[in-house]
Write a protein that holds these residues in place. Structure first.
Motif, mmCIF file in Angstrom:
data_model
loop_
_atom_site.group_PDB
_atom_site.id
_atom_site.type_symbol
_atom_site.label_atom_id
_atom_site.label_comp_id
_atom_site.label_asym_id
_atom_site.label_seq_id
_atom_site.Cartn_x
_atom_site.Cartn_y
_atom_site.Cartn_z
ATOM 1 N N ALA A 194 0.897 -1.342 0.003
ATOM 2 C CA ALA A 194 -0.054 -0.033 -0.102
ATOM 3 C C ALA A 194 1.059 1.276 -0.007
ATOM 4 O O ALA A 194 1.895 1.412 0.544
ATOM 5 N N ILE A 195 0.418 2.378 -0.586
ATOM 6 C CA ILE A 195 1.007 3.446 -0.490
ATOM 7 C C ILE A 195 0.448 4.255 0.622
ATOM 8 O O ILE A 195 -0.735 4.577 0.708
ATOM 9 N N LEU A 196 1.105 4.777 1.306
ATOM 10 C CA LEU A 196 0.664 5.461 2.820
ATOM 11 C C LEU A 196 1.507 6.682 3.223
ATOM 12 O O LEU A 196 2.729 6.931 2.599
ATOM 13 N N TYR A 197 1.148 7.647 3.851
ATOM 14 C CA TYR A 197 1.573 8.590 4.398
ATOM 15 C C TYR A 197 1.435 8.694 5.969
ATOM 16 O O TYR A 197 0.710 7.991 6.430
ATOM 17 N N PRO A 198 2.488 9.392 6.744
ATOM 18 C CA PRO A 198 2.409 9.355 8.095
ATOM 19 C C PRO A 198 1.235 9.938 8.877
ATOM 20 O O PRO A 198 0.643 10.858 8.041
ATOM 21 N N PRO A 199 0.874 9.391 9.960
ATOM 22 C CA PRO A 199 1.559 8.250 10.471
ATOM 23 C C PRO A 199 1.461 6.835 10.272
ATOM 24 O O PRO A 199 1.908 5.820 10.952
ATOM 25 N N LEU B 102 -1.878 18.362 16.794
ATOM 26 C CA LEU B 102 -2.228 17.197 15.978
ATOM 27 C C LEU B 102 -2.893 15.992 16.676
ATOM 28 O O LEU B 102 -3.838 15.491 16.049
ATOM 29 N N VAL B 103 -2.470 15.564 17.720
ATOM 30 C CA VAL B 103 -2.903 14.434 18.451
ATOM 31 C C VAL B 103 -4.432 14.991 18.957
ATOM 32 O O VAL B 103 -5.167 14.022 18.928
ATOM 33 N N LYS B 104 -4.600 16.188 19.336
ATOM 34 C CA LYS B 104 -5.865 16.523 19.885
ATOM 35 C C LYS B 104 -6.691 16.404 18.891
ATOM 36 O O LYS B 104 -8.158 15.910 18.792
ATOM 37 N N TYR B 105 -6.529 16.928 17.457
ATOM 38 C CA TYR B 105 -7.661 16.753 16.326
ATOM 39 C C TYR B 105 -7.711 15.555 15.779
ATOM 40 O O TYR B 105 -8.835 15.367 15.030
ATOM 41 N N SER B 106 -6.545 14.951 15.405
ATOM 42 C CA SER B 106 -6.519 13.681 14.696
ATOM 43 C C SER B 106 -6.716 12.551 15.388
ATOM 44 O O SER B 106 -6.844 11.430 14.763
ATOM 45 N N LYS B 107 -6.302 12.515 16.908
ATOM 46 C CA LYS B 107 -6.616 11.364 17.627
ATOM 47 C C LYS B 107 -5.490 10.533 17.378
ATOM 48 O O LYS B 107 -5.915 9.172 17.449
ATOM 49 N N ASP C 12 3.769 8.885 17.064
ATOM 50 C CA ASP C 12 3.936 8.897 15.517
ATOM 51 C C ASP C 12 3.429 10.248 15.108
ATOM 52 O O ASP C 12 3.966 10.673 14.036
ATOM 53 N N SER C 13 2.698 11.122 15.838
ATOM 54 C CA SER C 13 2.546 12.717 15.222
ATOM 55 C C SER C 13 3.906 13.479 15.576
ATOM 56 O O SER C 13 4.134 14.340 14.520
#
Length: 338
Positions: free
Chosen positions: A194-199, A268-273, A278-279
């Motif tokens: 699969a093609i993936l982006y972080p995290p 980023l942690v707050k909004y994207s959970k 990883d963030s």
């Protein structure tokens, strides 16, 4: 005396009424003129994007610090999957976020849409595979998850596998627009790669999947995602769109300041959970290494040529290619970006 006292009471009441009217008028004037400390009218903007994650970092920052509201914007952020271009064209969204081919294709078919911000200017992807697959050439005949039949991730994969002498028809592609869904397909054994982006890339690596490499070395300075607006809405709400872009650009500049890393990660942690480690790793990759967010919201002529060359190969555009002004209206970033 009683008559005089009654008259005095009437005069006092009238005075209080006049003061009340004057106070109300002052509040109305203050709101209209935007004096400090008074409430401002907010313009509602409805934006849609594929899924929550690092790509929406500037919006998270501007929202967290109240910069949208400070600029008179009441922002409604919606996850719409693959449907941003269609919903912007229909007027269901004021702004939409997706890979550039989605919007260029819609505009070329006559949709009332223009790209107004070049958002991510480098491919932020890596390719991960089952442990038995050790190199790019091993993908021949394998099932690989990408974003869509004519998604920007196909352009990326073609460049990536081309380095090993493979072509698109050497692989069996399956499609999922969101990187989280492609990761799920890989982890479940439903696909070979699969093609993936972080995290998602970090999660795949931690789970023991083979890292075959990043896209960026094979396709440098190639745009990824853009913001597009419904042109009818933009014409009627130019000042609101300029206000949105001012807050957005402020957030991009804030994000690039290294001293803000820890706070940016928290946001980023707050909004994207997402997981905090990883963030933090995503910041190092997206911001520090790739500098993936456009520093000025514009598109260069060289990037435009690379974009349209790919769309010509797909048959979505024909030569001579239309000028960039058919698809982009950069007057907004020129006026608002700081």
């Amino acid at each position: 005396m009683k008559g005089n006292e009654a008259m005095l009471q009437i005069i006092k009441s009238a005075g209080r009424l006049s003061l009340s009217i004057a106070s109300t008028a002052a509040v109305v004037v203050a709101c209209a003129t935007g004096l400090p400390g008074k409430a401002h009218a907010q313009t509602k903007i409805v934006e849609g994007f594929v899924s929550h994650g690092a790509l929406q970092w500037p919006e998270y920052i501007a929202n967290e610090f109240g910069w949208f509201k400070e600029n008179g914007i009441d922002l409604d952020m919606l996850v719409v999957g693959a449907g941003a271009a269609q919903q912007v064209a229909a007027g269901a969204l004021n702004l939409g976020y997706s890979g550039f081919p989605d919007f260029i294709r819609a505009i070329n078919q006559g949709a009332p849409v223009k790209i107004v911000i070049n958002a991510i200017t480098a491919p932020p992807y890596g390719v991960y595979s089952k442990p038995a697959i050790k190199k790019i050439a091993d993908l021949k005949g394998k099932t690989v998850s990408i974003g869509g039949t004519k998604d920007v991730t196909l352009i990326y994969m073609e460049a990536f596998i081309g380095s090993a002498g493979l072509k698109a028809n050497d692989l069996d592609f399956v499609y999922a627009k969101a990187t989280q869904d492609r990761l799920a397909a890989l982890l479940s054994g439903g696909v070979d790669a699969a093609i993936l982006y972080p995290p998602a890339t970090f999660r795949a690596g931690a789970a023991g999947y083979t890292y075959l490499g990043d896209i960026e070395p094979y396709l440098k300075d190639f745009p990824f995602t853009v913001w597009a607006a419904n042109t009818d809405w933009a014409a009627k709400n130019r000042e609101a769109l300029l206000s949105y872009i001012r807050a957005y650009s402020r957030a991009v500049h804030w994000l690039y300041d290294p001293k803000n890393k820890d706070q940016a990660v928290d946001i980023l942690v707050k909004y994207s959970k997402q997981d905090r480690k990883d963030s933090a790793d995503t910041y190092d990759y997206f911001v520090s290494k790739l500098r993936a967010f456009s520093a000025n919201g514009r598109i260069s002529s060289e990037s435009y040529t690379r974009m349209t060359d790919a769309l010509v190969q797909w048959g979505d555009l024909t030569r001579p290619v239309p000028p960039a002004s058919k698809f982009f209206d950069l007057s907004f970033v020129d006026a608002a970006w700081k």
